[in-house]
Write an enzyme that holds these catalytic residues in place. Structure first.
Site, PDB file in Angstrom:
ATOM      1  N   GLU A   1      44.840  32.254  30.144  1.00 17.11           N
ATOM      2  CA  GLU A   1      43.519  31.628  30.314  1.00 17.11           C
ATOM      3  C   GLU A   1      42.397  32.616  30.014  1.00 17.11           C
ATOM      4  OE1 GLU A   1      41.622  31.393  34.070  1.00 17.11           O
ATOM      5  OE2 GLU A   1      43.444  31.925  35.179  1.00 17.11           O
TER       6      GLU A   1
ATOM      7  N   LYS B   1      44.712  33.040  46.439  1.00 13.53           N
ATOM      8  CA  LYS B   1      44.004  33.897  47.392  1.00 13.53           C
ATOM      9  C   LYS B   1      43.700  33.120  48.652  1.00 13.53           C
ATOM     10  CE  LYS B   1      41.398  36.802  44.282  1.00 13.53           C
ATOM     11  NZ  LYS B   1      41.336  36.129  42.985  1.00 13.53           N
TER      12      LYS B   1
END
Ligand code: PSU
Ligand code: MN
Length: 305
Positions: free
Chosen positions: A27, A161
């Site tokens: 990406e 995260k």
């Protein structure tokens, strides 16, 4: 016109795909909105080298000049790393940015879409988007999760995260039928740390097993992707309390500043980096390299099936 008229695949990648050789998608949001310059540019080149070193072909994606780019040259990588006003394209933004000729970085969702259009089945990233904390009130759930529900690409990540609600993210993935595979681990990794406190559904012992599970799901006509949770190497894993302290503070700051929508994730990433004096960036680089390595191995095994 069809989607193919918007796809711009480099000759090297096109040939590899035609010949059934392993290709790994990457990406560009991680470059444009996830890391500072010039570390991002060094990363962009090195991650591609790692994939080549493993025996696969890298395919970094972006939206440039009204085209869905699959494979970027040095100048385009520099643009994504250094350019100002690079947009962030998730699924809802793609048609707008294509039609209006804006340069945009691709998120996990968009990279999956483009990979699927090109016929690339494996994608390496850092961390996925997910259900944000307080999503019960804000409804802030990354489009990455719906893409995983619908698009046939295997995403190798270091989990997510704890800027996100990891428990709710895993619940959402279960509801939408997305297998979460630990790469030789029972634990779902938490990006900077190798353990989020949550377990994965399945421990896939190696790349060959992941590839076989992918093939089986898609042979059955079950649409949608996979999450492979690949833990950060032990030597780069950060102290859980330390990093979670910084994350909690960043989430609080975002709340106070009224940051919302697509700005949330980039704001949190930049704030965490500042709060940890740049330590988080070093871990971020290493876990992403490790994901590229594992994704290459999976792409190679998948290409043999
Ligand atoms: N999480 C990270 N690093 C990132 C991202 C997420 O640890 O760079 C990026 C990815 O591109 C991901 C996107 O797809 O943020 C999710 O953004 P949003 O929450 O706005 O969907
Ligand atoms: Mn969001």
């Amino acid at each position: 016109m069809t989607y193919q008229d918007y796809l711009s695949i480099t000759p090297e990648i096109k040939q590899a795909l035609d010949e059934g050789k392993p290709v790994v998608a990457l990406e560009s949001t991680i470059l444009s909105h996830g890391m500072p310059y010039p570390e991002n540019l060094e990363f962009a080149h090195k991650v591609e080298e790692i994939i080549r070193g493993e025996g696969a072909i890298p395919a970094t994606t972006a939206i440039i000049n009204g085209q869905l780019k699959v494979g970027l040259n040095a100048q385009e990588l520099e643009l994504m790393c250094k350019g100002e006003n690079i947009a962030k394209a998730s699924r809802r933004d793609v048609a707008v940015y294509l039609a209006t000729n804006q340069v945009a970085a691709t998120t996990v969702a968009t990279t999956m879409m483009i990979a699927d259009m090109a016929g690339i089945r494996v994608f390496a990233t850092g961390g996925i988007g997910g259900v944000h904390r307080y999503a019960q009130e804000t409804m802030d759930i990354s489009a990455d999760l719906q893409e995983l529900a619908n698009t046939n690409v295997c995403v190798v990540s270091a989990g997510c995260k704890s800027i996100l609600d990891i428990g709710l993210t895993l619940e959402y993935l279960e509801t939408f039928g997305v297998p979460v595979l630990g790469f030789n681990t029972d634990k779902f990794p938490a990006f900077y740390c190798d353990d989020s406190g949550f377990n994965v559904d399945y421990n896939a012992k190696d790349a060959k097993q992941v590839a076989k599970i992918m093939k089986t799901k898609w042979d059955l006509g079950l649409k949608g992707g996979f999450i492979v949770g690949n833990p950060i190497p032990k030597e780069y894993s950060m102290d859980k309390d330390y990093i979670n302290g910084a994350i909690d503070k960043a989430v609080q700051m975002a709340k106070e500043k009224g940051i919302h929508g697509k700005a949330t994730t980039p704001f949190l990433l930049a704030t965490i980096k500042d709060l940890t004096g740049g330590d988080s960036l070093a871990s971020n680089l290493q876990l992403a390299y490790n994901n590229a390595k594992v994704a290459s191995q999976i792409a190679i095994e998948y290409s043999k099936l």
